[in-house]
Scaffold this active site. Structure first.
Site, PDB file in Angstrom:
ATOM      1  CG  LEU A 199      -1.904   1.159   1.296  1.00  0.00           C
ATOM      2  CD1 LEU A 199      -3.000   1.003   0.254  1.00  0.00           C
ATOM      3  CD2 LEU A 199      -2.492   1.311   2.695  1.00  0.00           C
ATOM      4  CG  HIS A 200       2.229   2.754  -3.378  1.00  0.00           C
ATOM      5  ND1 HIS A 200       1.936   1.437  -3.685  1.00  0.00           N
ATOM      6  CD2 HIS A 200       2.116   3.443  -4.543  1.00  0.00           C
ATOM      7  CE1 HIS A 200       1.668   1.329  -4.971  1.00  0.00           C
ATOM      8  NE2 HIS A 200       1.761   2.530  -5.521  1.00  0.00           N
ATOM      9  CG  LEU A 201      -0.682   8.993   0.350  1.00  0.00           C
ATOM     10  CD1 LEU A 201      -2.167   8.939   0.002  1.00  0.00           C
ATOM     11  CD2 LEU A 201      -0.495   9.709   1.685  1.00  0.00           C
TER      12      LEU A 201
END
Length: 719
Positions: A618-620
């Site tokens: 998960l990456h923003l």
DNA sequence: GTTCTAGAAC
DNA sequence: GTTCTAGAAC
């Protein structure tokens, strides 16, 4: 264009000249739609004397005024010459003065609408040099877009005797042939020609953008309801119309209620009487439901109720775009019939219980336990003649697969002695109750339309239908699709924590479900697990997150805030328990954005997630909105940051706290949407053109982005 | 995610 | 001819 486009040759009785009547043809189309070319081609082959009245050249080869165009038109008509009005004429007002020539000179006025895709018009304008209208280069896109937004398609009621719609180049060529073949004494049939083709190869986004009014609407505005011409295609007219309006996708903003015929099946209500009541109630409500539509649905093609209702509705001139009949399964209208109905009515029983057969059983079955639970919350029973609307929980398959947001339960009168509350043959009461049932149903629908209208302009700014809650279904589809992916042996990944991933990803056994990442997609995961081993690009290492510069930044500033939790691969894995980490990611992202804003106040940042990321973990994305980067190369790059595929961090957090999980817009269609400027929303034919536009566009950002701190800008008076 | 490249579009 | 897209491979 259809076969009925034949030229009618008037009888020539020696006095042929008497039949020679000049003609006014008003071209309607954006710059680049091919108006001038149309004129050239017609005039080249025609034996009729034509004068082209072109506003771009009327002033001694330079642009002139509408008044000049009208003056030349008058002189030409006096001379017995037919005229081609070569100006955009995109709205009714622009056309009105030219239509008035009809009275002054007793001529017929035709419209030829060059309704070609915006993309094509823009592309032609951008490419042409030395065009008379001098609309070239980068400005073209903005001008074309602006003009098309004002577009109002011509109607016969404006005073036209014939309107020809052209949606592609073949249509244009046919229209050229038709007008080119027109001798001085020929007359063309009047009416509307060039129905919208089912398979027109126009991007959906462009279709939406053009705000096209469907052909049947145009006809209906001037004529009566078109009747299907042959028995076997009885329903096809409507079916096609619906498919086109909904586009077999969720980009459909028209609120639609699908309802079955109430009481005519198991409750044995007389069909003739019921059809009368349906049509009368529809007539009463059709104008009270805003832009909403009502659709009477029946499973069978030979349905008597549908044909009765259809003919009665036609007699009453009820707008066929607002009310029509549809053959199909009410629980599969979108997936099975391409008709998106956000609300469906259920012919319920008085206990509001599932089962029992018919529509009731089918709807409860398709909606799952959620509908039963939601219904029970609202009411325990229902009286005949009443209706009750139940919002469908997002977890219901009917919501995710069919886009149904509400089910309205309706109970009609019962004439069947074997069922409760039988009215025997008391049709006085029966008719009253049935009328009451439909009124209550439509009233409930009107109320849903009103509330949805209020909350709907929060979405993607070109008015795309909210594409919510498709996550469940789509994630499953995706997993299926990716099952064939090559499994990457853990030994190939020197940084992985052996054996842990499978168990933690979703807690399920059976391995392959979670192994849907290619070997190239592991980089972020590796960094998240062992950031110290990957110093390239890493700018901050915290307990819960790692911050790094994107290796292929798509804008001047483009960071990734990567979660370090094992098993948290993408947005679909996120649940309420991850709220703290999401908030941390957001806060760290904001902190970095503010740092960059200190250096460069002109930047604007947006923080969000890709609905279906290519990289595991998960990456923003923290990305400046200039999109000024050599690495931004294709449509997917653009649309992954500028379509509903990109989910703003603030919204994700809000959705998880309120609903337990985020909306995931991972449909492929978002990747192939037309290219639109992230500021002014103008459409562009390709990536290079879009990129040159965004470097100069200074329009403010769309309203929806300015809300809720979706954008981060320099704050002048920060305390 | 990118790179490579065939072939479509211009 | 050049530009651009889109699919396969990695």
């Amino acid at each position: 264009m259809e076969v009925d486009d034949e030229i009618i040759k008037p009888k020539v009785d020696g006095e042929e000249k008497d039949n020679r009547k000049p003609l006014v043809v008003i071209l309607v189309g954006a710059p680049g739609s091919g108006k001038s070319t149309f004129c050239d081609h017609v005039m080249r082959v025609s034996t009729r004397p034509w004068v082209r009245v072109c506003q771009d050249t009327i002033g001694n080869g330079k642009a002139g005024t509408k008044a000049q165009c009208l003056a030349i038109s008058s002189t030409s008509l006096k001379d017995g010459k037919s005229i081609l009005i070569d100006r955009c004429n995109l709205d009714k007002e622009q056309r009105a003065d030219f239509i008035k020539l009809k009275e002054s000179y007793q001529v017929d006025v035709h419209a030829v609408v060059l309704d070609l895709p915006a993309k094509l018009c823009i592309s032609r304008c951008v490419n042409r040099t030395g065009h008379e209208g001098n609309l070239q280069g980068g400005k073209a896109a903005a001008v074309v877009n602006r003009m098309l937004q004002k577009k109002e398609l011509p109607k016969l009621s404006e005073g036209f005797t014939r309107i020809t719609f052209c949606q592609n180049e073949n249509d244009v060529q046919e229209a050229i042939n038709t007008y080119g073949a027109l001798s001085s004494s020929d007359v063309l049939p009047s009416g509307i020609f060039g129905e919208k083709k089912k398979d027109t190869k126009v991007q959906l986004g462009i279709m939406k953008f053009l705000k096209r009014v469907d052909a049947p609407t145009k006809v209906a505005s001037d004529k009566t309801i078109p009747e299907p011409s042959n028995e076997t295609t009885k329903e096809s007219h409507h079916v096609n119309e619906c498919q086109e309006q909904s586009g077999t996708n969720t980009l459909d903003t028209v609120p639609t209620l699908a309802f079955p015929s109430i009481s005519t099946a198991d409750f044995q209500f007389n069909i003739e009487k019921a059809s009368e009541i349906i049509v009368e109630t529809v007539e009463e409500f059709v104008n009270k439901i805003g832009n909403g539509r009502l659709v009477l649905v029946d499973l069978s093609h030979g349905s008597k109720i549908l044909s009765l209702v259809k003919s009665k509705a036609a007699k009453k001139n009820i707008d066929p775009t607002k009310f029509f009949t549809f053959v199909g399964d009410i629980t599969k209208l979108r997936s099975g019939g391409g008709l998106h109905c956000n609300v469906i009515a259920n012919a319920a029983n008085w206990r509001l219980k599932p089962g029992g057969g018919g529509v009731n059983a089918a709807i409860f079955d398709a909606a799952g336990q959620d509908l039963d639970t939601a219904t029970k919350k609202r009411a325990g029973s229902l009286a005949p003649g009443k209706a009750i609307a139940v919002p469908l929980p997002s977890t219901s398959p009917l919501f995710s697969k069919e886009g149904v947001t509400h089910v309205i339960h309706v109970l009609g009168p019962n004439m069947n002695p074997k069922r409760p509350n039988c009215l025997k043959d008391d049709y006085n009461t029966g008719c009253k109750v049935l009328r009451e049932a439909y009124s209550s149903l439509f009233e409930n629908f009107a109320s849903i339309v009103r509330t949805q209208v209020k909350s709907s302009d929060h979405e993607f700014s070109n008015g795309d239908q909210k594409v919510r809650r498709e996550d469940g279904a789509h994630v499953n589809e995706k997993n299926k699709k990716f099952k064939g992916f090559i499994e990457v042996p853990e030994s190939n990944n020197p940084y992985s924590v052996d054996g842990k991933q499978d168990a933690t990803s979703s807690g399920k056994t059976g391995g392959s479900v979670n192994k849907d990442w290619g070997s190239w997609a592991q980089a972020l995961h590796k960094i998240a697990m062992h950031p110290e081993k990957h110093q390239n690009g890493v700018i901050e290492i915290l307990d819960d997150v790692v911050v790094l510069n994107d290796v292929y930044p798509k804008a001047q500033k483009h960071l990734l805030v990567v979660a370090r939790a094992e098993g948290l691969d993408r947005l679909a894995d996120v649940t309420q328990e991850h709220l703290p980490i999401l908030r941390t990611m957001h806060d760290v992202g904001v902190k970095w954005a503010r740092t960059f804003l200190e250096e460069n106040q002109s930047l604007v940042f947006r923080l969000g997630y890709h609905s279906a990321p290519s990289m595991r973990q998960l990456h923003l994305h923290v990305i400046s909105q200039d999109f000024d980067s050599k690495h931004l190369k294709n449509k997917k790059h653009w649309n992954s940051f500028n379509s509903p595929f990109f989910r703003d961090s603030v919204d994700v957090i809000q959705e998880i706290s309120e609903e337990g999980k985020p909306t995931i817009n991972d449909d492929e269609k978002f990747m192939s949407m037309e290219l639109r400027c992230n500021r002014c929303k103008s459409a562009h034919p390709n990536i290079p053109k879009l990129k040159s536009h965004i470097t100069i566009c200074k329009s403010p950002f769309p309203a929806n982005l300015l809300e809720n701190e979706r954008l981060l800008k320099k704050v002048d008076n920060a305390c």
